[in-house]
Scaffold this motif. Structure first.
Motif, mmCIF file in Angstrom:
data_model
loop_
_atom_site.group_PDB
_atom_site.id
_atom_site.type_symbol
_atom_site.label_atom_id
_atom_site.label_comp_id
_atom_site.label_asym_id
_atom_site.label_seq_id
_atom_site.Cartn_x
_atom_site.Cartn_y
_atom_site.Cartn_z
ATOM 1 N N ALA A 6 -15.359 -4.147 -2.139
ATOM 2 C CA ALA A 6 -14.210 -4.976 -1.760
ATOM 3 C C ALA A 6 -13.005 -4.671 -2.653
ATOM 4 N N ASP A 7 -11.823 -4.741 -2.066
ATOM 5 C CA ASP A 7 -10.578 -4.468 -2.787
ATOM 6 C C ASP A 7 -10.202 -5.710 -3.597
ATOM 7 N N LEU A 8 -10.542 -5.683 -4.879
ATOM 8 C CA LEU A 8 -10.330 -6.833 -5.756
ATOM 9 C C LEU A 8 -9.544 -6.419 -6.992
ATOM 10 N N PRO A 9 -8.836 -7.369 -7.584
ATOM 11 C CA PRO A 9 -8.199 -7.082 -8.876
ATOM 12 C C PRO A 9 -9.291 -6.940 -9.944
ATOM 13 N N PRO A 10 -8.966 -6.386 -11.108
ATOM 14 C CA PRO A 10 -9.975 -6.123 -12.140
ATOM 15 C C PRO A 10 -10.834 -7.336 -12.498
ATOM 16 N N ARG A 11 -10.228 -8.502 -12.619
ATOM 17 C CA ARG A 11 -11.009 -9.702 -12.968
ATOM 18 C C ARG A 11 -12.012 -10.044 -11.878
ATOM 19 N N GLY A 12 -11.565 -9.996 -10.625
ATOM 20 C CA GLY A 12 -12.463 -10.255 -9.497
ATOM 21 C C GLY A 12 -13.559 -9.227 -9.405
ATOM 22 N N ARG A 13 -13.211 -7.974 -9.649
ATOM 23 C CA ARG A 13 -14.211 -6.893 -9.634
ATOM 24 C C ARG A 13 -15.274 -7.147 -10.699
#
Length: 80
Positions: free
Chosen positions: A13-20
């Protein structure tokens, strides 16, 4: 769109670093809990999470895994 990509393939999924970092941690804790190390916690710290938030993430992921395993073990069927 993001929700459907998380459902289909959370690791991609295309997530920002924190979400990743959060998704990676949750997946590893769910699928390979015996492989968790202090480095996994450090990755969350590096992504900006404080220890309290890291504790909460671990507790929520572990709780949902526990409840799902109990339900599956007892043959509980979900309501539609």
């Amino acid at each position: 769109m993001l929700l459907s990509s998380l459902i289909r393939d959370p690791a991609a999924a295309d997530l920002p670093p924190r979400g990743r970092a959060l998704v990676s941690y949750a997946l590893k804790l769910t699928l390979r809990p015996a492989e968790m190390t202090a480095d996994d916690v450090q990755t969350l710290r590096d992504a900006g999470l404080q220890d309290r938030a890291i504790h909460d993430v671990a507790a929520v992921v572990a709780y949902f895994n526990y409840v799902n395993r109990v339900a599956l073990g007892l043959g509980v069927e979900l309501e539609r």
